[in-house]
Design a protein around this motif. Structure first.
Motif, PDB file in Angstrom:
ATOM      1  N   PRO A  57       0.836  -1.210   0.000  1.00 40.85           N
ATOM      2  CA  PRO A  57       0.000   0.000   0.000  1.00 40.85           C
ATOM      3  C   PRO A  57       0.868   1.255   0.000  1.00 40.85           C
ATOM      4  CG  PRO A  57      -0.750  -1.567   1.679  1.00 40.85           C
ATOM      5  CD  PRO A  57       0.564  -2.077   1.162  1.00 40.85           C
ATOM      6  N   PHE A  58       0.269   2.385  -0.323  1.00 35.98           N
ATOM      7  CA  PHE A  58       1.012   3.650  -0.292  1.00 35.98           C
ATOM      8  C   PHE A  58       0.066   4.782   0.091  1.00 35.98           C
ATOM      9  CE2 PHE A  58      -0.696   4.945  -4.414  1.00 35.98           C
ATOM     10  CZ  PHE A  58      -0.956   3.722  -5.028  1.00 35.98           C
ATOM     11  N   ILE A  59       0.683   5.872   0.545  1.00 34.21           N
ATOM     12  CA  ILE A  59      -0.066   7.006   1.099  1.00 34.21           C
ATOM     13  C   ILE A  59       0.251   8.238   0.270  1.00 34.21           C
ATOM     14  CG2 ILE A  59      -0.358   8.470   3.147  1.00 34.21           C
ATOM     15  CD1 ILE A  59       0.369   5.909   4.819  1.00 34.21           C
ATOM     16  N   VAL A  60      -0.773   8.864  -0.305  1.00 34.06           N
ATOM     17  CA  VAL A  60      -0.561   9.951  -1.259  1.00 34.06           C
ATOM     18  C   VAL A  60      -0.858  11.320  -0.643  1.00 34.06           C
ATOM     19  CG1 VAL A  60      -1.266   8.389  -3.134  1.00 34.06           C
ATOM     20  CG2 VAL A  60      -2.920  10.028  -2.192  1.00 34.06           C
ATOM     21  N   GLU A  61      -0.297  12.338  -1.267  1.00 38.48           N
ATOM     22  CA  GLU A  61      -0.630  13.739  -1.020  1.00 38.48           C
ATOM     23  C   GLU A  61      -0.716  14.089   0.474  1.00 38.48           C
ATOM     24  OE1 GLU A  61      -3.348  15.598  -3.776  1.00 38.48           O
ATOM     25  OE2 GLU A  61      -3.253  13.849  -5.093  1.00 38.48           O
ATOM     26  N   THR A  91      -9.378  10.901   3.282  1.00 37.99           N
ATOM     27  CA  THR A  91      -9.602  11.748   4.460  1.00 37.99           C
ATOM     28  C   THR A  91      -9.811  13.213   4.090  1.00 37.99           C
ATOM     29  OG1 THR A  91      -7.307  12.409   4.804  1.00 37.99           O
ATOM     30  CG2 THR A  91      -7.940  10.266   5.675  1.00 37.99           C
ATOM     31  N   ALA A  92      -9.738  13.553   2.813  1.00 40.31           N
ATOM     32  CA  ALA A  92      -9.672  14.978   2.470  1.00 40.31           C
ATOM     33  C   ALA A  92     -10.604  15.339   1.320  1.00 40.31           C
ATOM     34  CB  ALA A  92      -8.242  15.338   2.074  1.00 40.31           C
ATOM     35  N   PRO A  93     -11.035  16.616   1.277  1.00 40.85           N
ATOM     36  CA  PRO A  93     -11.827  17.080   0.134  1.00 40.85           C
ATOM     37  C   PRO A  93     -10.980  17.155  -1.128  1.00 40.85           C
ATOM     38  CG  PRO A  93     -11.720  18.775   1.868  1.00 40.85           C
ATOM     39  CD  PRO A  93     -10.806  17.670   2.265  1.00 40.85           C
ATOM     40  N   SER A  94     -11.623  17.361  -2.264  1.00 39.50           N
ATOM     41  CA  SER A  94     -10.901  17.311  -3.535  1.00 39.50           C
ATOM     42  C   SER A  94     -10.140  18.601  -3.825  1.00 39.50           C
ATOM     43  CB  SER A  94     -11.864  16.998  -4.667  1.00 39.50           C
ATOM     44  OG  SER A  94     -12.656  18.135  -4.908  1.00 39.50           O
ATOM     45  N   ARG A  95      -9.247  18.513  -4.799  1.00 43.26           N
ATOM     46  CA  ARG A  95      -8.340  19.595  -5.160  1.00 43.26           C
ATOM     47  C   ARG A  95      -9.069  20.870  -5.588  1.00 43.26           C
ATOM     48  NH1 ARG A  95      -4.462  19.172 -10.508  1.00 43.26           N
ATOM     49  NH2 ARG A  95      -2.995  20.843  -9.993  1.00 43.26           N
ATOM     50  N   SER A 140      -1.195  15.843 -11.706  1.00 47.25           N
ATOM     51  CA  SER A 140      -2.420  15.041 -11.664  1.00 47.25           C
ATOM     52  C   SER A 140      -2.850  14.836 -10.215  1.00 47.25           C
ATOM     53  CB  SER A 140      -2.200  13.695 -12.350  1.00 47.25           C
ATOM     54  OG  SER A 140      -1.253  12.934 -11.625  1.00 47.25           O
ATOM     55  N   ARG A 141      -3.096  15.930  -9.540  1.00 50.30           N
ATOM     56  CA  ARG A 141      -3.407  15.879  -8.113  1.00 50.30           C
ATOM     57  C   ARG A 141      -4.878  15.600  -7.894  1.00 50.30           C
ATOM     58  NH1 ARG A 141       1.285  17.306  -6.507  1.00 50.30           N
ATOM     59  NH2 ARG A 141       0.719  16.843  -4.381  1.00 50.30           N
ATOM     60  N   GLU A 142      -5.172  14.972  -6.767  1.00 46.21           N
ATOM     61  CA  GLU A 142      -6.563  14.631  -6.457  1.00 46.21           C
ATOM     62  C   GLU A 142      -7.069  15.342  -5.205  1.00 46.21           C
ATOM     63  OE1 GLU A 142      -7.184  10.118  -7.626  1.00 46.21           O
ATOM     64  OE2 GLU A 142      -5.146  10.399  -6.881  1.00 46.21           O
ATOM     65  N   TYR A 143      -6.160  15.703  -4.280  1.00 44.01           N
ATOM     66  CA  TYR A 143      -6.611  16.204  -2.976  1.00 44.01           C
ATOM     67  C   TYR A 143      -5.906  17.470  -2.503  1.00 44.01           C
ATOM     68  CZ  TYR A 143      -8.055  11.314  -2.897  1.00 44.01           C
ATOM     69  OH  TYR A 143      -8.583  10.102  -3.221  1.00 44.01           O
ATOM     70  N   SER A 144      -4.893  17.922  -3.194  1.00 46.06           N
ATOM     71  CA  SER A 144      -4.085  19.000  -2.626  1.00 46.06           C
ATOM     72  C   SER A 144      -3.423  19.808  -3.731  1.00 46.06           C
ATOM     73  CB  SER A 144      -3.006  18.420  -1.713  1.00 46.06           C
ATOM     74  OG  SER A 144      -2.198  17.512  -2.447  1.00 46.06           O
ATOM     75  N   GLU A 145      -2.821  20.939  -3.344  1.00 38.86           N
ATOM     76  CA  GLU A 145      -2.164  21.782  -4.336  1.00 38.86           C
ATOM     77  C   GLU A 145      -0.843  22.313  -3.781  1.00 38.86           C
ATOM     78  OE1 GLU A 145      -2.857  22.023  -7.300  1.00 38.86           O
ATOM     79  OE2 GLU A 145      -1.905  23.830  -8.082  1.00 38.86           O
ATOM     80  N   SER A 180      -4.131  21.716   1.512  1.00 43.30           N
ATOM     81  CA  SER A 180      -5.010  20.551   1.429  1.00 43.30           C
ATOM     82  C   SER A 180      -6.060  20.630   2.515  1.00 43.30           C
ATOM     83  CB  SER A 180      -4.193  19.270   1.601  1.00 43.30           C
ATOM     84  OG  SER A 180      -3.735  19.201   2.929  1.00 43.30           O
ATOM     85  N   GLY A 181      -6.820  19.546   2.634  1.00 40.93           N
ATOM     86  CA  GLY A 181      -7.772  19.438   3.729  1.00 40.93           C
ATOM     87  C   GLY A 181      -7.060  19.026   5.000  1.00 40.93           C
TER      88      GLY A 181
END
Ligand SMILES: [Mg+2]
Length: 271
Positions: A57-61, A91-95, A140-145, A180-181
């Motif tokens: 497994p891996f943990i992103v952003e 755990t977080a809202p989108s980008r 190609s971010r999904e949750y953060s900037e 991020s969130g």
């Protein structure tokens, strides 16, 4: 074993992990899962993961989501969704939420900051030295900037305050502010550790977290052992804990290999 990428497993300047490769391979032989934990995107982490032949497994952003390969555990962990062959714990809202906020702040802080979405692939290449393919993955971010700050330190504090008042969480990494969130690498670590712990209820999971920057601190506080990797550009980040802290002499992947070898000698039966 939970490890940050930039400045830890990957060299701060060259992004190479070559110096750590023998230690990475030794872990796999010992059946110690290496979990990649990064501010990077899923696409970026998948690229490194493939080069490392890593199947875990891996943990992103910065902890926004945990990606567990489908059927990695015997039972799908609670509160995960199946997406693209992964059980995903988010755990977080989108980008998009943070892009709206940064566009609004550009009026008050003109030319003091740049962010990936506005910079585009060419701008990201200039800010990071990444290739076009790598910059596309980074965007190609999904949750953060990620935000690059160009202004002064006082103005930066005001900027961060504005973001926080609008509900964003702001974490300072080696090169960028991550907007991020409310997520952190520590919470993601604890969640994933609980998944492993469920496999061996009679034996406590032993874990180590490895990082070099302030955005690693919550993860470093959460693990049984913390390995701080020396940075060529900044001091070790401050930790509240005193016990179970290791600090590498060498920077980046050299320090990673040094610390992991030392940890493996001290914990010969760890999994
Ligand atoms: Mg780092």
């Amino acid at each position: 074993m939970f490890s940050d990428l930039d400045g830890s497993l990957l060299d701060h300047y060259s992004y190479s992990f070559d110096a750590a490769l023998p230690a990475v391979n030794a872990l796999e032989e010992l059946d110690i899962p290496l979990i990649l934990v990064s501010s990077k995107t899923r696409a970026e982490i998948l690229a490194v993961r493939e080069q490392l032949a890593n199947r875990h497994p891996f943990i992103v952003e910065n902890g926004a989501a945990v990606f567990v390969p489908q059927r990695y555990f015997p039972v799908q962990p609670a509160a995960t969704v199946l997406r693209d062959g992964y059980w995903v714990w988010e755990t977080a809202p989108s980008r998009s939420r943070w892009l709206e906020l940064l566009a609004a702040l550009a009026v008050e802080f003109p030319s003091s900051f740049e962010y990936f979405h506005r910079a585009g692939v060419n701008g990201i290449m200039q800010m990071t030295g990444l290739s076009a393919v790598q910059a596309t993955r980074a965007n190609s971010r999904e949750y953060s900037e990620p935000v690059k700050w160009f202004g002064g330190p006082q103005e930066e504090l005001r900027f961060i305050e504005h973001l926080r008042e609008s509900g964003a969480s702001v974490v300072k990494g080696g090169r960028f502010l991550s907007v991020s969130g409310d997520c952190d690498k520590g919470r993601a670590l604890r969640w994933l550790r609980d998944c492993y712990q469920a496999l061996t209820p009679d034996r406590p999971v032993d874990d180590i977290a490895i990082g070099d920057s302030a955005n690693d601190c919550r993860m470093l506080e959460a693990a049984r052992t913390a390995l701080l990797i020396r940075s060529p550009v900044h001091d070790f980040p401050p930790l509240a804990r005193v016990d179970g802290v290791m600090r590498s002499q060498l920077p980046g992947p050299q320090g990673w290999a040094e610390g992991v070898s030392k940890w493996a000698q001290l914990n010969p039966l760890s999994t």
